[in-house]
Scaffold this active site. Structure first.
Site, PDB file in Angstrom:
ATOM      1  N   GLU A 112      -5.574   9.147 -17.846  1.00 10.42           N
ATOM      2  CA  GLU A 112      -6.130   8.057 -17.799  1.00 10.42           C
ATOM      3  C   GLU A 112      -6.652   7.504 -19.327  1.00 10.42           C
ATOM      4  OE1 GLU A 112      -7.521   5.544 -15.697  1.00 10.42           O
ATOM      5  OE2 GLU A 112      -8.082   4.731 -17.292  1.00 10.42           O
TER       6      GLU A 112
ATOM      7  N   GLY B 106      -2.603 -10.393  -0.020  1.00 10.41           N
ATOM      8  CA  GLY B 106      -2.403  -8.976  -0.472  1.00 10.41           C
ATOM      9  C   GLY B 106      -2.056  -9.289  -1.993  1.00 10.41           C
ATOM     10  N   SER B 107      -1.458  -7.203  -1.844  1.00  9.94           N
ATOM     11  CA  SER B 107      -0.948  -6.943  -3.312  1.00  9.94           C
ATOM     12  C   SER B 107      -0.203  -5.924  -3.546  1.00  9.94           C
ATOM     13  CB  SER B 107      -2.287  -6.810  -4.128  1.00  9.94           C
ATOM     14  OG  SER B 107      -3.322  -6.113  -3.379  1.00  9.94           O
TER      15      SER B 107
ATOM     16  N   CYS C  85      -3.797  -1.712   3.917  1.00  6.64           N
ATOM     17  CA  CYS C  85      -5.097  -1.267   4.106  1.00  6.64           C
ATOM     18  C   CYS C  85      -4.805  -0.386   5.338  1.00  6.64           C
ATOM     19  CB  CYS C  85      -6.616  -2.352   4.630  1.00  6.64           C
ATOM     20  SG  CYS C  85      -8.409  -1.571   5.049  1.00  6.64           S
TER      21      CYS C  85
ATOM     22  N   ASP D 109      -6.840 -10.202  -1.853  1.00  6.06           N
ATOM     23  CA  ASP D 109      -6.307  -9.617  -3.385  1.00  6.06           C
ATOM     24  C   ASP D 109      -5.603 -10.932  -3.888  1.00  6.06           C
ATOM     25  OD1 ASP D 109      -7.323  -7.078  -2.360  1.00  6.06           O
ATOM     26  OD2 ASP D 109      -5.690  -6.041  -2.838  1.00  6.06           O
TER      27      ASP D 109
ATOM     28  N   HIS E 143     -35.050  11.954  12.191  1.00  9.74           N
ATOM     29  CA  HIS E 143     -34.938  13.672  11.342  1.00  9.74           C
ATOM     30  C   HIS E 143     -34.751  14.411  11.582  1.00  9.74           C
ATOM     31  CE1 HIS E 143     -36.657  16.264   8.667  1.00  9.74           C
ATOM     32  NE2 HIS E 143     -36.708  17.542   9.741  1.00  9.74           N
TER      33      HIS E 143
HETATM   34  C1  LIG Z   1      -3.659   3.860  -1.574  1.00 14.49           C
HETATM   35  C2  LIG Z   1      -4.865   2.805  -0.765  1.00 14.49           C
HETATM   36  C3  LIG Z   1      -6.148   3.207  -0.988  1.00 14.49           C
HETATM   37  C4  LIG Z   1      -7.309   2.098  -0.811  1.00 14.49           C
HETATM   38  N1  LIG Z   1      -8.197   2.675  -0.104  1.00 14.49           N
HETATM   39  C5  LIG Z   1      -9.071   1.240  -0.073  1.00 14.49           C
HETATM   40  C6  LIG Z   1     -11.249   1.552   0.936  1.00 14.49           C
HETATM   41  O1  LIG Z   1     -11.186   2.919   1.013  1.00 14.49           O
HETATM   42  N2  LIG Z   1     -11.353   0.493   0.879  1.00 14.49           N
HETATM   43  C7  LIG Z   1     -11.263  -0.392   0.537  1.00 14.49           C
HETATM   44  O2  LIG Z   1     -11.792  -1.490   0.869  1.00 14.49           O
HETATM   45  N3  LIG Z   1     -10.467  -1.123   0.210  1.00 14.49           N
HETATM   46  C8  LIG Z   1      -9.440   0.332  -0.195  1.00 14.49           C
HETATM   47  N4  LIG Z   1      -7.378  -0.199  -0.615  1.00 14.49           N
HETATM   48  C9  LIG Z   1      -7.515  -1.611  -0.845  1.00 14.49           C
HETATM   49  C10 LIG Z   1      -7.052  -2.407   0.304  1.00 14.49           C
HETATM   50  O3  LIG Z   1      -6.131  -2.221   1.206  1.00 14.49           O
HETATM   51  C11 LIG Z   1      -6.827  -4.253   0.265  1.00 14.49           C
HETATM   52  O4  LIG Z   1      -8.058  -4.395  -0.703  1.00 14.49           O
HETATM   53  C12 LIG Z   1      -7.247  -4.258   1.049  1.00 14.49           C
HETATM   54  O5  LIG Z   1      -6.113  -3.848   2.285  1.00 14.49           O
HETATM   55  C13 LIG Z   1      -6.522  -6.236   0.913  1.00 14.49           C
HETATM   56  O6  LIG Z   1      -6.686  -6.618   1.884  1.00 14.49           O
HETATM   57  P1  LIG Z   1      -5.177  -8.270   2.302  1.00 14.49           P
HETATM   58  O7  LIG Z   1      -6.068  -8.947   4.088  1.00 14.49           O
HETATM   59  O8  LIG Z   1      -6.101  -9.165   0.822  1.00 14.49           O
HETATM   60  O9  LIG Z   1      -4.109  -7.742   1.689  1.00 14.49           O
HETATM   61  P2  LIG Z   1      -3.210  -6.232   2.485  1.00 14.49           P
HETATM   62  O10 LIG Z   1      -3.709  -5.769   3.593  1.00 14.49           O
HETATM   63  O11 LIG Z   1      -2.506  -6.390   1.625  1.00 14.49           O
HETATM   64  O12 LIG Z   1      -1.847  -7.637   3.069  1.00 14.49           O
HETATM   65  C14 LIG Z   1      -1.441  -8.747   3.178  1.00 14.49           C
HETATM   66  C15 LIG Z   1      -0.411  -8.521   4.041  1.00 14.49           C
HETATM   67  O13 LIG Z   1       0.058  -9.837   4.031  1.00 14.49           O
HETATM   68  C16 LIG Z   1       1.995  -9.717   4.180  1.00 14.49           C
HETATM   69  N5  LIG Z   1       2.193 -10.738   3.933  1.00 14.49           N
HETATM   70  C17 LIG Z   1       2.701 -10.766   1.828  1.00 14.49           C
HETATM   71  N6  LIG Z   1       3.721 -11.507   1.916  1.00 14.49           N
HETATM   72  C18 LIG Z   1       3.695 -12.173   2.887  1.00 14.49           C
HETATM   73  C19 LIG Z   1       4.235 -13.908   3.708  1.00 14.49           C
HETATM   74  N7  LIG Z   1       5.304 -14.142   2.285  1.00 14.49           N
HETATM   75  N8  LIG Z   1       4.620 -13.987   4.842  1.00 14.49           N
HETATM   76  C20 LIG Z   1       3.992 -13.383   5.074  1.00 14.49           C
HETATM   77  N9  LIG Z   1       3.039 -12.018   5.297  1.00 14.49           N
HETATM   78  C21 LIG Z   1       2.848 -12.003   4.149  1.00 14.49           C
HETATM   79  C22 LIG Z   1       2.012  -7.996   3.448  1.00 14.49           C
HETATM   80  O14 LIG Z   1       2.804  -7.751   4.089  1.00 14.49           O
HETATM   81  C23 LIG Z   1       0.750  -7.589   4.189  1.00 14.49           C
HETATM   82  O15 LIG Z   1       0.400  -7.270   5.541  1.00 14.49           O
HETATM   83  C24 LIG Z   1      -6.656   0.567  -0.809  1.00 14.49           C
HETATM   84  C25 LIG Z   1      -5.249   0.126  -1.258  1.00 14.49           C
HETATM   85  C26 LIG Z   1      -4.813   1.300  -1.762  1.00 14.49           C
HETATM   86  C27 LIG Z   1      -3.697   0.717  -2.395  1.00 14.49           C
END
Ligand SMILES: Cc1cc2nc3c(=O)[nH]c(=O)nc-3n(C[C@H](O)[C@H](O)[C@H](O)COP(=O)(O)OP(=O)(O)OC[C@H]3O[C@@H](n4cnc5c(N)ncnc54)[C@H](O)[C@@H]3O)c2cc1C
EC number: 1.8.1.4
Length: 469
Positions: A207, A149-150, A47, A315, A448
């Site tokens: 799409e 995350g993803s 994020c 995610d 307002h």
């Molecule tokens: C271009 C883009 C735009 C987006 N815009 C929005 C938005 O406007 N609003 C919104 O709500 N969401 C948005 N999202 C989605 C949002 O980024 C994700 O839903 C969010 O980051 C998920 O959070 P998370 O904490 O689950 O995982 P992540 O943010 O993916 O963080 C996971 C972390 O875990 C770490 N990790 C993974 N495996 C390991 C491991 N084995 N050991 C140690 N560390 C590890 C990774 O390095 C990462 O830093 C966007 C995504 C993208 C790609």
């Protein structure tokens, strides 16, 4: 802690420092736990580093450029408008992303969360192994929260490269492309299409479904499509992307639409067709964690997996892949670990697309309410009836309320399209979360002139006493 051949003992450990992980770590620390967070790449996760935040920075840059090019409605004309994209990228990286990620690191430290650099995987249900750059360490834990995350999904024929980009690549381009194809018109693809279209790139969105921004109401999507059209964006729906053929200075995208094979020569193709949870190399099976389809982790309504010591948020669990959902689940899981009686309730989970115009939805849509056989009233208030929207020259859009049809007028859902929809929707989320009715909102005094007044106006209309309509 005892360092040596033995495992270092941890109380609560969080894996991944995205908006799920860092929020869980801070809340767990606030609840009095001794917390460590393990991160392999970047504090702030997708994020802050390559998702929500940098995309919004580039969206703002695109808007500034468009305003500079055309503010004639305000009597402002300009000549020789130029964009230095290297400077845009530098601003995004140093003044937005870095500032925020350093801020989060500071918050973790302030809350006495230990930050461990490295990649974690489970050895068993109470043990983790963390591989650092040149060391490895074993840790035992009482509770672990998986927040890994993803990552973007790659599709056959479109291997990510310098020309075939994932969202991270598209956010970090060093030049503004002349032509770009975008495979996937979900919110990420549509937001990035908006960025580059506003910066002058000729965009084609391919799409696979009958419409872009699937999941959002049709009347909102239509507004976005209208704006795309005005920027020259070509939207091809029901398109099947077949292959990207990369050459020295571009890429040919082959696709099928309306039964015909077609191709498109562009500088870059961006593929945004979905994201895959980072659960495949975590050793979850060794810990006995039950999985669902597509790599998602099965959790209960507190985020606990079938293994009592292991939790999962963000995610990696079912539901929309959104940062605010991850942070919400983080607080629930951390508080549940601390023994609080909490559970997730997604009734007021907003979805926002930062397109032109912004579109946002919270609670039930009209069709969802009808699917549930609810007796509802649907009220739409146009932004054109709002003084602030007029003064901003941004009257495109509306606020829609879905309320019960009875005399209670309970707010069940809301959709907002238009300028600052991402902010306006928050009040409606609060209303739904608090079980408020249209009268509560209509009798709330709104400053307002403000865009927020549109919510009050819509509520008045739902009650049958609209002042401005
Ligand atoms: C271009 C883009 C735009 C987006 N815009 C929005 C938005 O406007 N609003 C919104 O709500 N969401 C948005 N999202 C989605 C949002 O980024 C994700 O839903 C969010 O980051 C998920 O959070 P998370 O904490 O689950 O995982 P992540 O943010 O993916 O963080 C996971 C972390 O875990 C770490 N990790 C993974 N495996 C390991 C491991 N084995 N050991 C140690 N560390 C590890 C990774 O390095 C990462 O830093 C966007 C995504 C993208 C790609």
């Amino acid at each position: 802690m005892v360092v040596g051949d033995f495992a270092i003992e941890l109380d609560t450990v969080v894996i991944g420092a995205g908006p799920g992980g860092y929020v869980a770590a801070i809340r767990a620390a606030q609840m009095g736990q001794k917390v460590a967070i393990i991160e392999k790449e970047y504090i702030g996760g997708v994020c802050l580093n390559v998702g929500c935040i940098p995309s919004k920075a580039l969206i703002s840059a695109g808007h500034k450029y468009q305003e500079s090019l055309d503010s004639t409605a305000f009597g402002v004309t300009s000549e020789n408008v130029k964009i230095d994209f290297a400077k845009t990228q530098e601003w995004k990286n140093t003044q937005v992303v870095s500032k925020l990620t350093k801020g989060v690191e500071g918050l973790l430290k302030k809350n006495k969360v230990e930050i461990l650099d490295g990649e974690a995987f489970f050895v068993d249900e109470n043990t983790l192994r963390v591989m650092g750059e040149d060391n490895a360490q074993t840790y035992s834990f009482n509770n672990a929260i998986v927040a890994t995350g993803s990552r973007p999904v790659e599709i056959p024929g479109f291997k990510f490269s310098d020309r075939v980009l994932d969202s991270t690549g598209a956010l970090n381009l060093s030049e503004i492309p002349a032509k770009m194809a975008i495979v996937g018109g979900g919110y990420i693809g549509s937001e990035l299409a908006g960025v580059y279209a506003n910066l002058g790139t000729e965009i084609t969105i391919l799409e696979g479904l009958p419409s872009i921004l699937n999941g959002f109401d049709k009347d909102m999507v239509k507004l976005v499509e209208k704006n795309f059209k005005a920027r020259g964006v070509n939207i091809v729906t029901d398109a099947i992307a077949k292959e990207a053929v990369v050459s020295d200075n571009g890429v040919t995208v082959k696709y099928e639409a309306k039964g015909e094979e077609k191709s498109l020569d562009v500088d870059y193709v961006l593929v945004t067709v979905g994201r895959r949870p980072n659960t495949d190399e975590l050793g979850l099976e060794q810990a006995g964690v039950e999985m669902l389809d597509r790599g998602l982790i099965k959790v209960d309504n507190q985020g606990r997996t079938n293994v009592p010591s292991i939790w999962a948020i963000g995610d990696v669990v079912p539901g929309a892949a959104l940062a605010h959902k991850a942070s919400y689940e983080a607080k629930i899981a951390a508080e549940a670990i601390a023994g609080k009686k909490v559970a997730v309730d997604y009734r007021a989970l907003p979805a926002v697309a930062f397109t032109d115009p912004e579109i946002a939805s919270v609670g039930l849509t009209e069709s969802e309410a009808k699917d549930q056989d609810l007796d509802i009233k649907v009220t739409k208030f146009p932004l054109g009836g709002n003084g602030r929207a007029l003064s901003l020259n941004a009257t495109e859009g509306f606020v829609r309320l879905i309320t019960t049809k009875d005399d209670d007028h309970v707010i069940l859902g809301a959709q907002v399209a238009g300028i600052s929809a991402s902010d306006i929707i928050a009040e409606l989320g609060l209303a739904i979360e608090s079980g408020m009715n249209a009268e509560d909102v209509a009798m709330t005094i709104h400053g307002h002139p403000s865009l927020g007044e549109t919510v009050m106006d819509a509520a008045e209309a739902a009650l049958g006493f609209p002042i401005h309509m």
